[in-house]
Enzyme design. Structure first.
Site, mmCIF file in Angstrom:
data_model
loop_
_atom_site.group_PDB
_atom_site.id
_atom_site.type_symbol
_atom_site.label_atom_id
_atom_site.label_comp_id
_atom_site.label_asym_id
_atom_site.label_seq_id
_atom_site.Cartn_x
_atom_site.Cartn_y
_atom_site.Cartn_z
ATOM 1 C CD GLU A 1 -3.346 -0.671 1.630
ATOM 2 O OE1 GLU A 1 -3.160 0.073 2.920
ATOM 3 O OE2 GLU A 1 -4.136 -2.492 1.933
HETATM 4 C C1 LIG Z 1 3.703 -9.312 0.600
HETATM 5 C C2 LIG Z 1 2.754 -8.537 -0.947
HETATM 6 C C3 LIG Z 1 1.807 -8.500 -1.278
HETATM 7 C C4 LIG Z 1 1.358 -7.243 -1.858
HETATM 8 N N1 LIG Z 1 -0.437 -7.504 -2.021
HETATM 9 C C5 LIG Z 1 -0.505 -6.488 -3.506
HETATM 10 C C6 LIG Z 1 -2.062 -6.565 -4.577
HETATM 11 O O1 LIG Z 1 -2.318 -7.353 -3.516
HETATM 12 N N2 LIG Z 1 -2.008 -6.107 -5.356
HETATM 13 C C7 LIG Z 1 -0.913 -4.929 -5.615
HETATM 14 O O2 LIG Z 1 -1.198 -5.008 -6.561
HETATM 15 N N3 LIG Z 1 0.433 -4.977 -5.395
HETATM 16 C C8 LIG Z 1 0.099 -5.736 -3.980
HETATM 17 N N4 LIG Z 1 2.050 -5.982 -3.844
HETATM 18 C C9 LIG Z 1 2.730 -4.742 -4.057
HETATM 19 C C10 LIG Z 1 3.180 -3.651 -3.269
HETATM 20 O O3 LIG Z 1 2.275 -2.320 -3.066
HETATM 21 C C11 LIG Z 1 4.370 -2.984 -4.017
HETATM 22 O O4 LIG Z 1 5.728 -4.467 -3.307
HETATM 23 C C12 LIG Z 1 5.278 -1.407 -4.126
HETATM 24 O O5 LIG Z 1 3.852 -0.524 -4.053
HETATM 25 C C13 LIG Z 1 6.802 -1.331 -3.864
HETATM 26 O O6 LIG Z 1 6.815 -1.601 -5.257
HETATM 27 P P1 LIG Z 1 7.719 -2.745 -5.265
HETATM 28 O O7 LIG Z 1 7.843 -4.056 -4.829
HETATM 29 O O8 LIG Z 1 8.227 -2.635 -6.836
HETATM 30 O O9 LIG Z 1 8.897 -1.554 -5.306
HETATM 31 P P2 LIG Z 1 9.656 -0.309 -6.108
HETATM 32 O O10 LIG Z 1 8.785 0.498 -6.698
HETATM 33 O O11 LIG Z 1 11.319 -1.140 -6.554
HETATM 34 O O12 LIG Z 1 10.909 0.236 -4.687
HETATM 35 C C14 LIG Z 1 11.444 0.074 -3.824
HETATM 36 C C15 LIG Z 1 12.130 1.223 -3.080
HETATM 37 O O13 LIG Z 1 12.421 2.328 -3.437
HETATM 38 C C16 LIG Z 1 11.365 3.323 -3.286
HETATM 39 N N5 LIG Z 1 11.095 4.285 -4.319
HETATM 40 C C17 LIG Z 1 10.398 4.174 -5.545
HETATM 41 N N6 LIG Z 1 10.472 5.395 -5.977
HETATM 42 C C18 LIG Z 1 10.727 6.462 -5.461
HETATM 43 C C19 LIG Z 1 10.209 7.745 -4.718
HETATM 44 N N7 LIG Z 1 10.450 8.461 -5.631
HETATM 45 N N8 LIG Z 1 11.054 8.476 -3.503
HETATM 46 C C20 LIG Z 1 11.689 7.626 -2.984
HETATM 47 N N9 LIG Z 1 11.438 6.579 -2.764
HETATM 48 C C21 LIG Z 1 11.297 5.797 -3.983
HETATM 49 C C22 LIG Z 1 10.325 2.378 -2.737
HETATM 50 O O14 LIG Z 1 9.833 3.436 -1.447
HETATM 51 C C23 LIG Z 1 11.225 1.286 -2.118
HETATM 52 O O15 LIG Z 1 11.409 1.326 -1.233
HETATM 53 C C24 LIG Z 1 1.782 -6.473 -2.038
HETATM 54 C C25 LIG Z 1 3.537 -6.674 -2.357
HETATM 55 C C26 LIG Z 1 3.502 -7.540 -1.033
HETATM 56 C C27 LIG Z 1 5.339 -7.256 -0.962
#
Ligand SMILES: Cc1cc2nc3c(=O)[nH]c(=O)nc-3n(C[C@H](O)[C@H](O)[C@H](O)COP(=O)(O)OP(=O)(O)OC[C@H]3O[C@@H](n4cnc5c(N)ncnc54)[C@H](O)[C@@H]3O)c2cc1C
Length: 803
Positions: free
Chosen positions: A497
């Site tokens: 989220e």
């Molecule tokens: C257990 C689990 C359940 C989930 N359930 C769902 C679901 O039901 N439906 C769904 O759609 N998604 C789901 N997600 C996805 C979740 O919302 C994403 O993992 C999350 O949005 C982050 O995306 P990413 O993991 O690709 O990280 P990335 O986007 O690769 O980000 C990596 C890091 O960079 C940081 N970052 C990125 N951009 C910026 C910025 N501009 N400024 C500062 N920091 C930044 C982020 O905060 C993070 O720490 C789930 C994830 C997990 C782990």
């Protein structure tokens, strides 16, 4: 001095006619100037007054100002203001502002917060918590769940039958129609028992098919899906994240092409979908996929743009072309989570949530719906985990003895214990206030982001402390270690989220600065629409606001908040005054950042992250005060409240200090420091006496401990883990009294010092303790022996599990 006085007076008159503090400061400075300067200074005073008088004639007259000044100013200021992208604009328009606006103003009206009445739980909501939720918790053993790799089928059936998947669906569609507070209380309690079950319950009730249908679905879609979702006949998931689009969810490569095709034998206008999604909770068992994708209409069959934008649709999981069922392994917490791929999946346009008119409105729909779910799910899960940790560790700290002393009595252990208890109080207060705001009709975009990010972070802090205090017993996994799963689950809350780094550095202040600021959005919109009069009004009101905020910050800084008259009377008045002072300082620093960095500010994420910290900790502290006020300022909770306020205010000051040390415009930072910290930093955090007081409250005041951790599941006394710990604590409390009697007898020389049992027997023989006391000691020892045990396994069993 006189020059300064004249400047302050006239600027106060010009820009802040209604600003009380400007009047007071200006008048005060003028008086001082008059008292301390000789007649020689009157000449320079008169000259300055004449200069400012002339300026007043121009600036103070809107007509003249708009003719001569504002047309020059508007383009220059416009270049400094942030330019909003489409996705940012939509995010800004979604949701409402509430107490965050007050904190941002620099002069929060305590009346707004204290007069706000939470709606409370209804009879049926309470009955659900005491009935089905209690029974559900009794059915689950998280250790067994983790060994089996999934929730038992009977638990799934129970969740479906009792309506756990329809908490937010109105009764007219067969759901439970619960308030946000009830929804939050359910998630909190379930999370204290099983993170796996809590996530399973959370997802259908958070942002996803049901929520989107409720707000945007067509009547036919609602009538078809909502009753089936409420009964758990349809298991939903919501698929936004893909390999290429994580935090930048709008960058999704999943797409739908508008075209004609065959669906169930009929030739219809529809969409051919391709997607790759991952991390999707409940996906492996989902029957209904809420899908976000970019909709394109290259042949303009819908008669509009070719790129229609992000769109949300409901896709039955059994359609050809969909690959679903594979599972990720999220830190060993076995809720269902996995990838979904769709290739050439053709569906009619009627599958778009809200029908074809809502094509391209998906991002807006998501942003508008995000606040409610984000206010409830992860904050409640975090509080459930924190309360469990505090309950377990406070019992363990009294039962576990080293150096002949319960470990909770060592000052070194008091520190993490106090942090756990203080944070738990503050987290719970924030959880309930944010949920109550949702029930009152708010869609608190900024506050929900704060609650999500700072409560999941606080859970990380609390579980780390819990691990340190439990030490070896925290590390050995097994049915006795009920905190192990919570610890493992912490990174999940941090990530989902909106991952916390992004939420802290981009969303909270980024949105707050524009949405909550009294004039910024007006200025941006006036520049965008080239509306000179509106810009003039907003800009000069803004200038007045800056002067009054600077004056207020200085005076409240000098008095450490004591000059704040609007703080409510009562035992926590000083805390509210200190918070008002923090708010004024924050508002001033925020103005300086916006003015000197302008559009660049959003890229200065270390600065915006600190500003987010300041705003967030002010919100958490206000929630704490509100909770205490609503609970009748119970003296038993006072140590937790005071610790939480001291901790939060120290964090606010640290954040503001960090901004001033790093603001690129150094002269501005130097000029600002005396206004923000006129007597240096004042908020140092809880002192040692306060820390000891909090630790003692959670260890010795059984009622305070009970209130602090209320709302979680307490297992029966014979259950490994918390059940037996609670029993051992009751016995240890009794034994501690007897042990004190024995120690006293040794001190008085009535009996000789001796190890454990021998000392008790000597005490009995000497009449220091009774037979019943001896039995109490023996029972406590046996219970202690039991609860300090950890699990061990046959190597073959471990090998089997590793496979
Ligand atoms: C257990 C689990 C359940 C989930 N359930 C769902 C679901 O039901 N439906 C769904 O759609 N998604 C789901 N997600 C996805 C979740 O919302 C994403 O993992 C999350 O949005 C982050 O995306 P990413 O993991 O690709 O990280 P990335 O986007 O690769 O980000 C990596 C890091 O960079 C940081 N970052 C990125 N951009 C910026 C910025 N501009 N400024 C500062 N920091 C930044 C982020 O905060 C993070 O720490 C789930 C994830 C997990 C782990």
């Amino acid at each position: 001095m006189l020059t300064l006085a004249a400047a302050a007076l006239l600027l106060g008159l010009l820009f802040a006619r209604r600003a009380y503090w400007s009047w007071v400061a200006s008048g005060g400075l003028l008086l001082l100037g008059w008292l301390f300067s000789g007649p020689d200074s009157w000449l320079s005073f008169s000259a300055t007054a004449a200069l400012f008088g002339a300026l007043a004639l121009v600036f103070g007259q809107p007509q003249r100002r708009r003719r001569w000044i504002t047309p020059q100013l508007m383009p220059r200021v416009g270049r400094l203001l942030p330019r909003l992208g489409e996705t940012e604009r939509i995010a800004l328009e979604a949701g409402t502002v509430w107490w965050d606006k007050e904190l941002f103003s620099g002069a929060p009206s305590w009346q707004v917060l204290f007069a706000f009445q939470a709606r409370g739980l209804s009879e049926s909501e309470r009955a659900f918590l005491d009935g089905p939720v209690e029974r559900l918790c009794g059915m689950i053993n998280e250790w067994d769940v983790s060994q089996a790799g999934e929730l038992p089928q009977e638990v799934w059936r129970f969740l479906q039958q009792e309506g756990f998947f329809g908490l937010i669906i109105p009764e007219e569609y067969g759901g439970l129609g619960f308030s946000a507070q009830a929804h939050s209380a359910v998630v909190q309690k379930v999370a204290s028992r099983s993170i796996t079950a809590a996530v399973t319950v959370m997802v259908p009730n958070s942002l996803g098919p049901a929520e989107l249908l409720l707000h945007y679905g067509t009547d036919a879609q609602r009538e078809h899906y909502l009753p089936r979702l409420a009964r758990g006949e349809e298991i939903p998931c919501f698929a936004l994240t893909g390999p290429e689009s994580g935090s930048d969810a709008a960058a999704t490569e999943s797409e739908g092409i508008v075209c004609r095709g065959k669906f169930e034998g009929e030739d219809v206008l529809g969409m051919r979908l391709h997607w790759r999604k991952r991390y999707i909770t409940l996906a492996p068992v989902a029957t209904l996929i809420g899908l976000a994708f970019r909709l394109r209409d290259p042949e303009r069959l819908l008669g509009g743009e070719s790129d229609l934008g992000i769109t949300c649709a409901l896709i039955p999981a059994k359609l050809p072309g969909i690959e679903i069922g594979a599972r990720h392994d999220p830190m060993g917490i076995p809720f269902y989570n996995g990838p979904i791929v769709g290739r050439d999946v053709f569906v009619p346009l009627g599958f778009i949530i809200g029908g074809v008119e809502r094509a391209g409105q998906g991002w807006r729909m998501l942003m508008e719906s995000l606040a409610a779910g984000r206010s409830v799910s992860l904050p409640s899960l975090s509080v459930g985990g924190a309360k469990l940790a505090t309950r377990v560790v406070s019992a363990y700290a009294m039962v576990r003895e080293q150096f002949d002393t319960p470990i909770g009595r060592f000052e070194g252990v008091e520190e993490p214990l106090a942090r756990m208890a203080g944070l738990t109080y503050l987290m719970d207060a924030t959880r309930s206030l944010t949920a109550a705001a949702v029930d009152a009709g708010e869609k608190p975009a900024v506050l929900s982001a704060i609650a999500k990010a700072y409560l999941t972070e606080s859970l990380r802090r609390v579980t780390n402390d819990a691990m340190d205090v439990r030490a070896g017993a925290a590390i050995q996994r097994g049915p006795r270690n009920v905190l192990g799963r919570v610890y493992d689950a912490v990174p999940i809350g941090i990530t989902v989220e909106g991952a916390n780094i992004l939420t802290r550095s981009m969303i909270i202040y980024g949105q707050g600065a524009i949405r909550c600021h009294p004039h910024a959005l007006d200025e941006i919109e006036a520049v965008a629409s080239d509306d000179l009069e509106r810009f003039d009004r907003a800009f000069f009101a803004h200038v007045g606001h800056v002067f009054s905020t600077a004056t207020r910050s200085l005076l409240l800084g000098l008095s450490h908040g004591r000059l704040e008259r609007s703080a409510p009377a009562g035992p926590l008045r000083r805390q509210a005054q200190r918070l008002s002072r923090a708010s004024a300082a924050f508002a001033l620093v925020s103005e300086a950042c916006m003015a000197t960095l302008g559009g660049q500010l959003k890229r200065k994420e270390m600065i915006t992250g600190r500003l987010a910290d300041a705003l967030a900790w002010m919100y958490l502290a206000s929630a704490t005060l509100k909770r205490s006020h609503d609970d009748g300022d119970d003296a038993g909770d006072r140590p937790f409240v005071l610790w939480a306020c001291d901790h939060a205010l120290a964090n606010v000051e640290q954040a503001l200090d960090g901004v001033l040390r790093n603001l690129p415009a150094r002269p501005v930072a130097w000029a600002l420091r005396p206004l923000v910290f006129p007597l240096g930093r004042r908020e140092r955090g809880p002192d040692d006496a306060r820390v000891s007081q909090v630790a003692k409250a959670v260890l010795d005041d059984a009622e305070a401990r009970e209130r602090l951790t209320s709302g979680i599941f307490i297992p029966p006394a014979d259950e490994l883990g918390l059940g037996r710990l609670e029993e051992a604590l009751a016995k240890a409390s009794e034994a501690l009294r007897v042990e004190a009697q024995l120690r006293d007898a040794v001190r008085r020389g009535v009996i000789e010092r001796a190890p454990g049992e021998a000392l008790a027997r000597a005490g009995l023989a000497a009449g220091v303790i009774s037979e019943a006391d001896l039995k109490a000691l023996e029972a406590a020892d046996a219970a202690r022996d039991e609860v300090i045990r950890v699990d061990s396994f046959d190597p073959a069993e471990l090998r089997q599990r590793a496979r």
